[in-house]
Design an enzyme around this catalytic site. Structure first.
Site, PDB file in Angstrom:
ATOM      1  N   HIS A  18       0.784  -1.179  -0.077  1.00 17.16           N
ATOM      2  CA  HIS A  18      -0.144  -0.053  -0.014  1.00 17.16           C
ATOM      3  C   HIS A  18       0.940   1.321   0.051  1.00 17.16           C
ATOM      4  O   HIS A  18       2.131   1.132  -0.209  1.00 17.16           O
ATOM      5  CB  HIS A  18      -0.851   0.145   1.203  1.00 17.16           C
ATOM      6  CG  HIS A  18      -0.279  -0.093   2.267  1.00 17.16           C
ATOM      7  ND1 HIS A  18       0.447   0.895   3.190  1.00 17.16           N
ATOM      8  CD2 HIS A  18      -0.486  -1.091   3.334  1.00 17.16           C
ATOM      9  CE1 HIS A  18       0.686   0.472   4.341  1.00 17.16           C
ATOM     10  NE2 HIS A  18       0.190  -0.469   4.646  1.00 17.16           N
ATOM     11  N   HIS A  21       4.112   1.417   2.281  1.00 14.18           N
ATOM     12  CA  HIS A  21       5.222   0.681   1.699  1.00 14.18           C
ATOM     13  C   HIS A  21       5.746   1.370   0.588  1.00 14.18           C
ATOM     14  O   HIS A  21       6.987   1.557   0.384  1.00 14.18           O
ATOM     15  CB  HIS A  21       4.696  -0.684   1.108  1.00 14.18           C
ATOM     16  CG  HIS A  21       4.073  -1.533   2.278  1.00 14.18           C
ATOM     17  ND1 HIS A  21       2.748  -2.086   1.991  1.00 14.18           N
ATOM     18  CD2 HIS A  21       4.514  -2.313   3.384  1.00 14.18           C
ATOM     19  CE1 HIS A  21       2.388  -2.832   3.218  1.00 14.18           C
ATOM     20  NE2 HIS A  21       3.576  -2.680   3.964  1.00 14.18           N
ATOM     21  N   CYS A 126       0.516  -8.153  20.819  1.00 12.51           N
ATOM     22  CA  CYS A 126      -0.407  -7.851  19.715  1.00 12.51           C
ATOM     23  C   CYS A 126      -0.084  -8.675  18.503  1.00 12.51           C
ATOM     24  O   CYS A 126       1.241  -8.716  18.104  1.00 12.51           O
ATOM     25  CB  CYS A 126      -0.243  -6.448  19.251  1.00 12.51           C
ATOM     26  SG  CYS A 126      -1.102  -5.861  17.568  1.00 12.51           S
ATOM     27  N   CYS A 129       1.432  -6.672  15.326  1.00 12.47           N
ATOM     28  CA  CYS A 129       2.798  -6.007  15.775  1.00 12.47           C
ATOM     29  C   CYS A 129       3.750  -7.276  16.075  1.00 12.47           C
ATOM     30  O   CYS A 129       5.062  -6.932  16.149  1.00 12.47           O
ATOM     31  CB  CYS A 129       2.906  -5.064  16.881  1.00 12.47           C
ATOM     32  SG  CYS A 129       1.984  -3.463  16.337  1.00 12.47           S
ATOM     33  N   CYS A 143      -3.836  -1.918  21.158  1.00 12.70           N
ATOM     34  CA  CYS A 143      -2.688  -1.767  20.491  1.00 12.70           C
ATOM     35  C   CYS A 143      -2.566  -0.362  20.069  1.00 12.70           C
ATOM     36  O   CYS A 143      -3.575   0.252  19.328  1.00 12.70           O
ATOM     37  CB  CYS A 143      -2.458  -2.716  19.283  1.00 12.70           C
ATOM     38  SG  CYS A 143      -1.088  -2.288  18.207  1.00 12.70           S
ATOM     39  N   HIS A 146      -2.545  -0.425  15.829  1.00 15.29           N
ATOM     40  CA  HIS A 146      -3.587  -1.261  15.147  1.00 15.29           C
ATOM     41  C   HIS A 146      -4.975  -0.692  15.752  1.00 15.29           C
ATOM     42  O   HIS A 146      -5.797  -0.908  14.985  1.00 15.29           O
ATOM     43  CB  HIS A 146      -3.254  -2.812  15.099  1.00 15.29           C
ATOM     44  CG  HIS A 146      -2.082  -3.061  14.337  1.00 15.29           C
ATOM     45  ND1 HIS A 146      -0.977  -3.297  14.836  1.00 15.29           N
ATOM     46  CD2 HIS A 146      -1.878  -3.338  13.078  1.00 15.29           C
ATOM     47  CE1 HIS A 146      -0.141  -3.658  13.880  1.00 15.29           C
ATOM     48  NE2 HIS A 146      -0.702  -3.687  12.812  1.00 15.29           N
ATOM     49  N   LYS A 295      -3.770   6.843  10.573  1.00 14.47           N
ATOM     50  CA  LYS A 295      -2.547   6.225   9.555  1.00 14.47           C
ATOM     51  C   LYS A 295      -3.060   5.467   8.510  1.00 14.47           C
ATOM     52  O   LYS A 295      -4.163   4.796   8.595  1.00 14.47           O
ATOM     53  CB  LYS A 295      -1.730   5.289  10.650  1.00 14.47           C
ATOM     54  CG  LYS A 295      -0.726   4.533   9.898  1.00 14.47           C
ATOM     55  CD  LYS A 295      -0.275   3.291  10.926  1.00 14.47           C
ATOM     56  CE  LYS A 295       0.732   2.485  10.258  1.00 14.47           C
ATOM     57  NZ  LYS A 295       1.105   1.409  11.188  1.00 14.47           N
ATOM     58  N   LYS A 298      -3.904  -1.407   6.428  1.00 11.79           N
ATOM     59  CA  LYS A 298      -4.958  -2.368   6.210  1.00 11.79           C
ATOM     60  C   LYS A 298      -5.790  -2.501   7.337  1.00 11.79           C
ATOM     61  O   LYS A 298      -7.115  -2.788   7.258  1.00 11.79           O
ATOM     62  CB  LYS A 298      -4.425  -3.517   5.583  1.00 11.79           C
ATOM     63  CG  LYS A 298      -5.199  -4.936   5.449  1.00 11.79           C
ATOM     64  CD  LYS A 298      -4.609  -6.130   5.042  1.00 11.79           C
ATOM     65  CE  LYS A 298      -5.414  -7.164   4.783  1.00 11.79           C
ATOM     66  NZ  LYS A 298      -5.825  -7.725   5.741  1.00 11.79           N
TER      67      LYS A 298
END
Length: 629
Positions: A18, A21, A126, A129, A143, A146, A295, A298
């Site tokens: 995405h 990255h 998590c 992570c 988390c 996330h 952020k 996904k």
């Protein structure tokens, strides 16, 4: 000539690439291109992280083996980087034997040295992570990254004696100000180190997880994914003693996002110290791309397809936008409107306009050959020296935004120079022939310099500029000197370097974004009208893009007792594979309509805000055909 070794993080293969990255990798590619341009011996490493809980769970959900999922998604990362023009030197996968060998060798070395011991630990974990969180780090029981609930896990594992290195690490960071940059992240790490540093669990029992590198000293355990993954920076070079390692490791710098600062700034230095490997030179940390302040990821559900806008506006425009709009180290909000604004203002109006005007003037003067410089002194050489000096300074700091700002300050000066000197008028006046030659010579030198220094940032456009000057070889920064373009060089007209684009759906007038002023009572409908709309649950069986359409997807859906085809305008927000298997809501009693030659038998429900679209799905499993009311 110097030596430069730069790494991206290696990316998890539990899903496709995405924007996050892509941004990290574009940053690294741009920096590697800049150092190659400067004549350095460059090694750029990227790759994929293929072990751990996340991959095992994603593979089980997809009904495939972890290795099959790793193979499939790692290939997608390679394809994405090829489409984005990423020129890496090596691509490492943590499932490769060359990596496994080095990881096990380092583990055995640390075990033999007493740096690893068997112990028991319990804490909030998590899966996303793949790490435990302390009570201080947890936010509302979730988390912090996330925003998902954590799981308490207690088990016997092997631990790395990381706590013994806390004092050493604090002293090292404080005495090496450039070790972690920007400074805000250095301060963040030092703040974390004010609390006692815990030993690091570096294994997972096979009773819970089998997908990983087996510990060389206990076959009942596999290696913790972070301990495994970080070693890729060493294993890709063959490890200590390998000629490639000895050549490049002393010059290594890492690029990473701020969510994985702790493993890179704390775990990794301690691991290197314990293994007797010299530390990396710098850790360069960037912020997040956000949508509406959240952020992009996904797991949070606001994924942006990296290639969607690249395909729509071009690779150079996409690269330029992400490099220019984010101040390195800070967060930046992403929108298509902002990208279009940069494309039209900076690339089309500023750079494209100058290149078109300059090449046209030169191509139409004395057979299209660059004239000799006139007697007048250079008007622009000093401005170029400043721009090039600023570029070198900012790139050394990983300040891509400021580097481009300095170059565009020079581009702005060039356009003002053309407006002020009016060379089209000078060439018509024989009495001003000497002045005309000086001005045109200056424009030629500016094109020559821009064609070189822009190549790390907008490589395709820079190549076209050089092509207009008849330059076909690889550019060198050493050649970006005023006077480097020889008089007599043939110049060809180059227009349309960056065509302007019209407004997108996001860039419509502000009025359209305002709430309706219609009286609420008048906009309401009776319940009897709403009752005419038949909403049903549908399962997406297949999805494909419609040829010749950038916006439409053709979906085959099941309504339980029948299958239907629905055409939906969501291709800019969803890849076909993302939709297969989803339970969605459709309007089932609409009259069929033909879109792009395909009969659509219903309408998919979706919501949108600020350029983000989301398909309406269910929070509980209902069968296809179930009525929605």
């Amino acid at each position: 000539m110097g030596t430069f070794y730069l790494t991206t993080p290696i990316y998890y293969v539990n899903d496709r690439p995405h924007l996050g990255h892509a941004y990290t990798t574009i940053l690294a590619d741009t920096m590697a291109r800049y150092h190659r341009l400067a004549g350095d011996d460059v090694w750029l490493l990227t790759g994929t992280d293929e072990h751990g809980d996340k991959i095992a769970q994603a593979a089980a959900k997809a009904g495939v083996t972890p290795q099959a999922m790793a193979d499939q998604n790692s290939a997608v990362f390679r394809e994405t980087w090829a489409a984005l023009g990423i020129e890496y030197s090596d691509y490492i996968r943590t499932t490769e034997p060359r990596h496994k060998t080095i990881v096990q060798a380092i583990l055995q070395q640390l075990w033999d040295a007493g740096e690893i011991y068997l112990g028991r630990y319990g804490g909030q974990y998590c899966v996303g992570c793949e790490r435990f969180y302390t009570e201080k780090e947890i936010v509302d029981g979730k988390c912090p990254d996330h925003q998902t609930p954590l799981t308490f896990i207690e088990e016997e594992n092997y631990f790395f004696r990381m706590s013994k290195y806390q004092g050493w690490l604090i002293e090292y960071i404080e005495s090496h100000p450039g070790f972690i940059r920007p400074e805000r992240y250095r301060n963040e790490v030092l703040g974390f180190l004010r609390d006692p540093l815990q030993d690091l669990s570096i294994s997972r029992p096979k009773s819970r997880l089998t997908w990983g590198i087996e510990l060389p000293f206990d076959t009942n355990y596999v290696t913790y994914v972070w301990f495994d993954a970080l070693i890729n920076y060493v294993s890709a070079l063959g490890g200590p003693g390998d000629p490639r390692f000895e050549k490049y490791w002393p010059h290594v710098q890492h690029v990473t996002a701020k969510d994985i600062v702790k493993p890179h700034a704390i775990y990794w230095p301690c691991m290197l110290k314990a293994a007797g490997i010299p530390l990396y030179r710098r850790l360069n940390v960037h912020g997040y791309w956000t949508l509406g302040g959240h952020k992009i990821s996904k797991s949070i559900g606001n994924l942006v397809e990296a290639l969607a806008l690249k395909e729509k506006y071009g690779n150079d425009a996409f690269r330029y936008f992400v490099l220019r709009d984010m101040v390195f180290g800070l967060d930046a909000d992403f929108s298509e409107e902002a990208l279009v604004g940069r494309l039209n203002a900076d690339l089309a109006n500023d750079l494209g306009n100058f290149v078109s005007r300059a090449t046209t003037l030169l191509a139409n003067f004395e057979g299209g050959r660059l004239p000799e410089r006139g007697a007048a002194p250079s008007d622009l050489e000093e401005a170029w020296r400043k721009a090039r000096g600023d570029l070198a300074k900012e790139m050394d700091e990983f300040a891509f935004q400021r580097a481009l700002a300095s170059l565009w300050e020079f581009v702005g000066a060039l356009n003002r120079y053309v407006d002020t000197t009016q060379p089209w008028a000078l060439v018509k006046d024989p009495a001003k022939a000497d002045r005309a030659r000086t001005v045109l010579y200056e424009l030629g030198q500016a094109l020559h310099c821009l064609g070189i220094v822009l190549s790390p940032f907008v490589p395709d456009a820079a190549k076209r500029i050089r092509g207009a000057l008849g330059q076909t070889g690889e550019p060198r920064l050493a050649d970006a000197n005023w006077g480097g373009l020889a008089p007599g060089t043939t110049v060809q007209r180059l227009s349309g370097l960056f065509p302007r684009v019209g407004p997108t759906k996001e860039t419509t007038s502000a009025e359209s974004a305002k709430p309706s002023q219609v009286d609420g009572a008048k906009s309401r409908i009776p319940i009897s009208d709403f009752g005419k709309v038949e909403l049903r649950v549908a399962e997406v069986l297949a999805a494909e893009a419609l040829p010749k359409s950038k916006k439409l997807l053709k979906l085959t859906v099941s309504l339980g007792d029948e299958q239907r085809t629905i055409v939906a305008g969501i291709a800019e927000h969803y890849a076909p594979a993302d939709l297969v298997g989803k339970k969605v809501v459709v309007v089932a009693n609409l009259e069929p309509a033909k879109l792009m030659g395909v009969q659509s038998q219903g309408m998919l429900l979706a919501g949108s805000a600020d350029g983000t679209l989301g398909v309406l799905t269910l929070d509980r499993d209902l069968p296809p055909g179930a009525k929605v009311s």
